[in-house]
Structure formats: C-alpha cells, structure tokens
Design a protein around this motif. Structure first.
Motif, PDB file in Angstrom:
ATOM      1  N   MET A   1       0.845  -1.184   0.000  1.00 12.59           N
ATOM      2  CA  MET A   1       0.000   0.000   0.000  1.00 12.59           C
ATOM      3  C   MET A   1       0.890   1.248   0.000  1.00 12.59           C
ATOM      4  SD  MET A   1      -3.101  -0.880   0.035  1.00 12.59           S
ATOM      5  CE  MET A   1      -4.081  -2.273   0.329  1.00 12.59           C
ATOM      6  N   LEU A   2       0.464   2.222  -0.759  1.00 10.73           N
ATOM      7  CA  LEU A   2       1.228   3.457  -0.913  1.00 10.73           C
ATOM      8  C   LEU A   2       0.333   4.668  -0.713  1.00 10.73           C
ATOM      9  CD1 LEU A   2       2.920   2.436  -4.278  1.00 10.73           C
ATOM     10  CD2 LEU A   2       4.089   2.566  -2.084  1.00 10.73           C
ATOM     11  N   THR A   3       0.914   5.737  -0.173  1.00 11.70           N
ATOM     12  CA  THR A   3       0.197   7.009  -0.116  1.00 11.70           C
ATOM     13  C   THR A   3       0.423   7.727  -1.450  1.00 11.70           C
ATOM     14  OG1 THR A   3       2.072   8.245   0.755  1.00 11.70           O
ATOM     15  CG2 THR A   3       0.592   7.217   2.387  1.00 11.70           C
ATOM     16  N   LEU A   4      -0.337   8.755  -1.711  1.00  8.71           N
ATOM     17  CA  LEU A   4      -0.168   9.532  -2.940  1.00  8.71           C
ATOM     18  C   LEU A   4       1.232  10.150  -2.991  1.00  8.71           C
ATOM     19  CD1 LEU A   4      -1.929  10.128  -5.374  1.00  8.71           C
ATOM     20  CD2 LEU A   4      -2.563  12.283  -4.316  1.00  8.71           C
ATOM     21  N   LYS A   5       1.729  10.566  -1.855  1.00 12.47           N
ATOM     22  CA  LYS A   5       3.076  11.144  -1.794  1.00 12.47           C
ATOM     23  C   LYS A   5       4.135  10.100  -2.163  1.00 12.47           C
ATOM     24  CE  LYS A   5       5.192  14.536   1.070  1.00 12.47           C
ATOM     25  NZ  LYS A   5       5.125  15.265   2.320  1.00 12.47           N
ATOM     26  N   GLN A   6       3.948   8.862  -1.710  1.00 11.53           N
ATOM     27  CA  GLN A   6       4.888   7.795  -2.047  1.00 11.53           C
ATOM     28  C   GLN A   6       4.793   7.436  -3.534  1.00 11.53           C
ATOM     29  OE1 GLN A   6       3.342   5.111   0.947  1.00 11.53           O
ATOM     30  NE2 GLN A   6       5.223   5.282   2.177  1.00 11.53           N
ATOM     31  N   ILE A   7       3.588   7.456  -4.067  1.00 12.45           N
ATOM     32  CA  ILE A   7       3.408   7.208  -5.504  1.00 12.45           C
ATOM     33  C   ILE A   7       4.161   8.262  -6.305  1.00 12.45           C
ATOM     34  CG2 ILE A   7       1.697   7.329  -7.376  1.00 12.45           C
ATOM     35  CD1 ILE A   7      -0.249   5.851  -5.481  1.00 12.45           C
ATOM     36  N   ALA A   8       3.999   9.519  -5.930  1.00 11.56           N
ATOM     37  CA  ALA A   8       4.690  10.619  -6.618  1.00 11.56           C
ATOM     38  C   ALA A   8       6.205  10.448  -6.531  1.00 11.56           C
ATOM     39  CB  ALA A   8       4.258  11.953  -6.028  1.00 11.56           C
ATOM     40  N   ALA A   9       6.696  10.018  -5.386  1.00 16.04           N
ATOM     41  CA  ALA A   9       8.140   9.835  -5.190  1.00 16.04           C
ATOM     42  C   ALA A   9       8.686   8.710  -6.075  1.00 16.04           C
ATOM     43  CB  ALA A   9       8.433   9.539  -3.726  1.00 16.04           C
ATOM     44  N   LYS A  10       7.879   7.708  -6.379  1.00 18.33           N
ATOM     45  CA  LYS A  10       8.319   6.617  -7.251  1.00 18.33           C
ATOM     46  C   LYS A  10       8.292   7.032  -8.731  1.00 18.33           C
ATOM     47  CE  LYS A  10       7.171   2.670  -4.365  1.00 18.33           C
ATOM     48  NZ  LYS A  10       8.184   1.657  -4.574  1.00 18.33           N
ATOM     49  N   ILE A  11       7.324   7.861  -9.100  1.00 18.37           N
ATOM     50  CA  ILE A  11       7.173   8.274 -10.503  1.00 18.37           C
ATOM     51  C   ILE A  11       8.160   9.382 -10.880  1.00 18.37           C
ATOM     52  CG2 ILE A  11       5.593   9.402 -12.128  1.00 18.37           C
ATOM     53  CD1 ILE A  11       3.306   7.925 -10.688  1.00 18.37           C
ATOM     54  N   ALA A  12       8.384  10.336  -9.990  1.00 18.78           N
ATOM     55  CA  ALA A  12       9.175  11.538 -10.297  1.00 18.78           C
ATOM     56  C   ALA A  12      10.550  11.249 -10.904  1.00 18.78           C
ATOM     57  CB  ALA A  12       9.295  12.409  -9.050  1.00 18.78           C
ATOM     58  N   PRO A  13      11.357  10.361 -10.323  1.00 13.33           N
ATOM     59  CA  PRO A  13      12.698  10.157 -10.897  1.00 13.33           C
ATOM     60  C   PRO A  13      12.687   9.560 -12.307  1.00 13.33           C
ATOM     61  CG  PRO A  13      12.377   8.780  -8.923  1.00 13.33           C
ATOM     62  CD  PRO A  13      11.143   9.596  -9.109  1.00 13.33           C
ATOM     63  N   LEU A  14      11.591   8.910 -12.680  1.00 15.00           N
ATOM     64  CA  LEU A  14      11.516   8.317 -14.021  1.00 15.00           C
ATOM     65  C   LEU A  14      11.496   9.383 -15.111  1.00 15.00           C
ATOM     66  CD1 LEU A  14       8.853   5.544 -13.294  1.00 15.00           C
ATOM     67  CD2 LEU A  14      11.353   5.348 -13.254  1.00 15.00           C
ATOM     68  N   ASP A  15      11.042  10.577 -14.750  1.00 10.24           N
ATOM     69  CA  ASP A  15      10.981  11.692 -15.701  1.00 10.24           C
ATOM     70  C   ASP A  15      11.926  12.827 -15.324  1.00 10.24           C
ATOM     71  OD1 ASP A  15       8.981  10.405 -17.176  1.00 10.24           O
ATOM     72  OD2 ASP A  15       7.404  11.227 -15.913  1.00 10.24           O
ATOM     73  N   GLY A  16      12.820  12.588 -14.369  1.00 10.95           N
ATOM     74  CA  GLY A  16      13.767  13.618 -13.945  1.00 10.95           C
ATOM     75  C   GLY A  16      13.078  14.812 -13.305  1.00 10.95           C
ATOM     76  N   ARG A  17      12.067  14.552 -12.489  1.00  7.54           N
ATOM     77  CA  ARG A  17      11.283  15.617 -11.853  1.00  7.54           C
ATOM     78  C   ARG A  17      11.411  15.580 -10.347  1.00  7.54           C
ATOM     79  NH1 ARG A  17       5.840  14.745 -15.132  1.00  7.54           N
ATOM     80  NH2 ARG A  17       5.968  16.771 -16.030  1.00  7.54           N
ATOM     81  N   GLU A  18      10.884  16.617  -9.768  1.00  5.53           N
ATOM     82  CA  GLU A  18      10.753  16.663  -8.316  1.00  5.53           C
ATOM     83  C   GLU A  18       9.464  15.949  -7.926  1.00  5.53           C
ATOM     84  OE1 GLU A  18      12.959  17.933  -6.115  1.00  5.53           O
ATOM     85  OE2 GLU A  18      14.265  18.337  -7.844  1.00  5.53           O
ATOM     86  N   ALA A  19       9.511  15.210  -6.825  1.00 11.23           N
ATOM     87  CA  ALA A  19       8.325  14.490  -6.346  1.00 11.23           C
ATOM     88  C   ALA A  19       7.184  15.463  -6.044  1.00 11.23           C
ATOM     89  CB  ALA A  19       8.674  13.662  -5.116  1.00 11.23           C
ATOM     90  N   ALA A  20       7.498  16.657  -5.554  1.00  8.22           N
ATOM     91  CA  ALA A  20       6.459  17.641  -5.228  1.00  8.22           C
ATOM     92  C   ALA A  20       5.674  18.055  -6.475  1.00  8.22           C
ATOM     93  CB  ALA A  20       7.077  18.869  -4.561  1.00  8.22           C
ATOM     94  N   ASP A  21       6.356  18.146  -7.621  1.00 11.28           N
ATOM     95  CA  ASP A  21       5.687  18.499  -8.880  1.00 11.28           C
ATOM     96  C   ASP A  21       4.679  17.413  -9.277  1.00 11.28           C
ATOM     97  OD1 ASP A  21       5.149  19.666 -11.481  1.00 11.28           O
ATOM     98  OD2 ASP A  21       6.617  18.269 -12.326  1.00 11.28           O
ATOM     99  N   VAL A  22       5.100  16.146  -9.212  1.00  9.11           N
ATOM    100  CA  VAL A  22       4.221  15.031  -9.563  1.00  9.11           C
ATOM    101  C   VAL A  22       3.082  14.936  -8.552  1.00  9.11           C
ATOM    102  CG1 VAL A  22       4.092  12.518  -9.856  1.00  9.11           C
ATOM    103  CG2 VAL A  22       6.067  13.786 -10.742  1.00  9.11           C
ATOM    104  N   HIS A  23       3.406  15.119  -7.282  1.00  6.31           N
ATOM    105  CA  HIS A  23       2.378  15.065  -6.228  1.00  6.31           C
ATOM    106  C   HIS A  23       1.321  16.139  -6.472  1.00  6.31           C
ATOM    107  CE1 HIS A  23       1.096  15.385  -1.825  1.00  6.31           C
ATOM    108  NE2 HIS A  23       0.722  14.185  -2.234  1.00  6.31           N
ATOM    109  N   SER A  24       1.749  17.309  -6.868  1.00 10.71           N
ATOM    110  CA  SER A  24       0.821  18.404  -7.148  1.00 10.71           C
ATOM    111  C   SER A  24      -0.120  18.045  -8.310  1.00 10.71           C
ATOM    112  CB  SER A  24       1.607  19.676  -7.466  1.00 10.71           C
ATOM    113  OG  SER A  24       0.746  20.707  -7.838  1.00 10.71           O
TER     114      SER A  24
END
Length: 191
Positions: A1-24
């Motif tokens: 189980m993952l929180t939305l913040k954890q999901i964003a943290a897993k996706i962000a590096p795949l596109d060279g982004r900050e997790a906060a941007d994806v979370h937003s």
C-alpha cells in the motif's frame, strides 16, 4: 500500500522531476478522483492508501498530462483502463497474447485494461493505449481510448467510418506505449 506522496516519489525520478511536482499534478481534484484508494488513512485528514495497481494508473495519468491531455480526456483513458480487454485480430484471425493464456492454451483470460497491461509487461509483451481524437460538429475535441496488445491491428478506415457515423471528423490517432512507461515500476522478472 502506498500514499499519494509515495506514488509521486516513485514516478518523479523516471521523468527527472521533483516528487512535489508530480504530487501536485496527482492532487488536482479532477485527477485525484481517478485514483481509487484501497482504504482511507486512520484519521479524518490522514493520507489514503493505494494498491500497487494505482501506482501504474498514476504513471499513465502523469504521462497523459505531460502530453497536454485535458482532465476529461485523462478520465476517458482512465476509464479504458477499467474496461475488460477484448481479444483482437492479426490478419483475419483472432490472436491472443501469450500472457492471457490459461489451461495450456485451451483458454484465455482477460480482465481490465490495466490488469492486461501489467500482466503483459511482466511477461515482456508490448501493450499500448490506443487513442482516437475526433472533433464534433460543434468543434469539441473528443477522445476515445482502448487498451491493446501491439500485434492487434487497428483500422484507420474503421475509425473514419465510426467517427463519420457520430458526425465527427477524425483528427488523429496515437499510441501510448504503456508497457515501456510502467516497466521501471514493476518487480524484476524472474529469469
């Protein structure tokens, strides 16, 4: 189980982004509602928890947003991920992907588009989300999407006829290479 913040943290590096941007992006109310929590957090304002499949859905959603899909269009694609995948044709013959095979090839099992993408990607298959873009007589852009194994043929002629029957103009077609997008998020294949 993952929180939305954890999901964003897993996706962000795949596109060279900050997790906060994806979370937003994922917290946008029109996008957030497309993700289904497995269960709410312990408190009224606690973070919800999501199943691993929703991580995959979120990865696809972020890619669509990067392609400038409108939230209603993202929703249309997200709905296609929930529909049952139907077998397609290769030439004149229905062909099933190996990952759908059950009972030693005596049967085939299809679940939702999202499940088919995940199952297929884990098996090394190429699964795509095929998107048809049309314009209505009133000028509104419309998106229709479905999940497909790469070997299944797509007919431009059938798409034009279908759009014409709805009094729409076919604007274009595109494919989202879902297997490649989600592969870094899947567990390693056993070799």
């Amino acid at each position: 189980m993952l929180t939305l913040k954890q999901i964003a943290a897993k996706i962000a590096p795949l596109d060279g982004r900050e997790a906060a941007d994806v979370h937003s992006k994922l917290r946008n109310p029109q996008i957030y509602r497309l993700l289904t929590p497995a269960h709410a957090g312990p408190g009224r304002t606690s973070a919800a928890y999501y199943a691993e499949n929703e991580l995959i859905r979120a990865r696809i959603i972020v890619a669509l947003l990067d392609l400038n899909f409108l939230s209603a269009e993202v929703e249309e694609v997200s709905l296609a991920l929930d529909y049952r995948t139907e077998p397609g044709f290769v030439g004149e013959v229905i062909k099933n992907p190996p990952s759908a095979e059950v009972l030693g090839g005596k049967g085939y099992h299809y679940r939702t588009g999202l499940d088919s993408i995940i199952r297929g990607a884990l098996a090394g298959e190429d699964w795509r989300i095929r998107v048809t873009i049309t314009r209505s007589e009133s000028g509104e852009r419309k998106i229709r999407a479905h999940v497909a194994w790469h070997a299944w043929q797509e007919s431009i002629r059938a798409s034009r006829a279908s759009a014409s029957a709805r009094h729409e103009t076919l604007m274009g077609k595109m494919e989202i290479y879902a297997s490649g997008l989600i592969a870094p998020l899947l567990p390693p294949m056993k070799g």
